[in-house]
Write an enzyme that holds these catalytic residues in place. Structure first.
Site, short mmCIF file in Angstrom:
data_model
loop_
_atom_site.label_atom_id
_atom_site.label_comp_id
_atom_site.label_asym_id
_atom_site.label_seq_id
_atom_site.Cartn_x
_atom_site.Cartn_y
_atom_site.Cartn_z
N LYS A 9 0.82 -1.21 0.00
CA LYS A 9 0.00 0.00 0.00
C LYS A 9 0.86 1.28 0.00
CE LYS A 9 -3.86 -2.28 2.39
NZ LYS A 9 -4.80 -2.20 3.54
N TYR A 49 -12.41 -2.66 -3.26
CA TYR A 49 -12.96 -2.69 -1.90
C TYR A 49 -14.48 -2.70 -1.88
CZ TYR A 49 -8.40 -2.07 0.37
OH TYR A 49 -7.12 -2.26 0.85
N PHE A 57 -15.38 3.01 7.78
CA PHE A 57 -13.99 3.26 7.37
C PHE A 57 -13.81 3.29 5.85
CE2 PHE A 57 -14.31 -1.36 8.17
CZ PHE A 57 -13.84 -1.88 6.97
N ARG A 85 -1.24 -14.33 4.27
CA ARG A 85 -1.96 -13.67 5.37
C ARG A 85 -1.21 -13.86 6.70
NH1 ARG A 85 -6.65 -11.51 3.94
NH2 ARG A 85 -7.61 -11.58 5.98
N THR A 91 -5.00 -7.43 10.68
CA THR A 91 -5.30 -6.10 10.10
C THR A 91 -4.80 -4.97 10.99
OG1 THR A 91 -7.28 -7.03 9.09
CG2 THR A 91 -7.19 -4.64 9.26
N ARG A 102 2.87 -6.38 9.37
CA ARG A 102 2.12 -5.31 10.04
C ARG A 102 2.67 -5.03 11.44
NH1 ARG A 102 -3.46 -7.65 7.52
NH2 ARG A 102 -3.62 -6.24 5.73
N ASN A 112 -1.85 0.03 6.97
CA ASN A 112 -1.31 -1.25 7.45
C ASN A 112 -0.47 -1.99 6.40
OD1 ASN A 112 -3.37 -2.08 5.80
ND2 ASN A 112 -4.42 -3.32 7.33
N HIS A 115 -2.20 -5.55 1.61
CA HIS A 115 -3.50 -6.22 1.47
C HIS A 115 -3.22 -7.56 0.83
CE1 HIS A 115 -7.56 -7.18 0.09
NE2 HIS A 115 -6.96 -7.58 -1.02
N GLU A 126 -9.82 -10.69 -7.48
CA GLU A 126 -8.82 -9.61 -7.41
C GLU A 126 -7.74 -9.77 -8.49
OE1 GLU A 126 -7.55 -9.77 -3.32
OE2 GLU A 126 -9.48 -9.03 -2.58
#
Ligand code: CMP
Length: 136
Positions: A9, A49, A57, A85, A91, A102, A112, A115, A126
């Site tokens: 990100k 998203y 949020f 993950r 998260t 993270r 964070n 993704h 995706e």
């Protein structure tokens, strides 16, 4: 072999840690099979998203993810979806296990760093959205 869609990100790009993050995936036997860097449009952000539309949020999340360039990549490996993950951590960085991306680098549950797809279905959606069906 499984594939997962990962975003590094804008916060991580600003922190100059793209290489460190990709290195953590590669050290865990995940292979980068596609990679691009771009500042995305609100349209792509809202498609990515879409499941979060309406949540409190959502708007700040879209503002953040479009705030600067990000890296999108496809990682391939055994159990890639769960493995990625696990490497990313929870998260919210306050809850992320020690040594995860993270835990090491994220500032908040919005900023964070990464993704990743959370299921086979979301990986397919995706990967198609970011790179096209030929990458499935
Ligand atoms: P990501 O894995 O990209 O998927 C959805 C994103 O929404 C998530 O990471 C966070 O960046 C963000 N997010 C989820 N929950 C919250 C929250 N409670 N407050 C702010 N951002 C959130």
């Amino acid at each position: 072999m499984e594939k997962s869609l990962v975003l590094i990100k804008p916060d991580a790009v600003r922190k100059n840690i793209i290489g460190k993050i990709i290195g953590m995936y590669e050290e865990n036997d995940l292979k980068v099979i596609a990679l691009k860097m771009e500042k995305i449009t609100e349209e792509l952000a809202s498609k990515h998203y879409e499941e979060h539309i309406g949540k409190v949020f959502y708007k700040p999340l879209i503002d953040f993810i479009t705030s600067g360039p990000l890296c999108a990549l496809i990682l391939e490996g055994e159990n890639a979806i769960k493995k990625v993950r696990d490497i990313n951590g929870s998260t919210d960085p306050k809850e992320a296990m020690i040594g995860t991306i993270r835990n090491l680098y994220a500032d908040s549950n919005r900023e964070n760093c990464v993704h990743a797809s959370d299921s086979t279905e979301s990986a397919k959606r995706e990967i198609s959205l970011w790179f096209g069906k030929e990458y499935l």
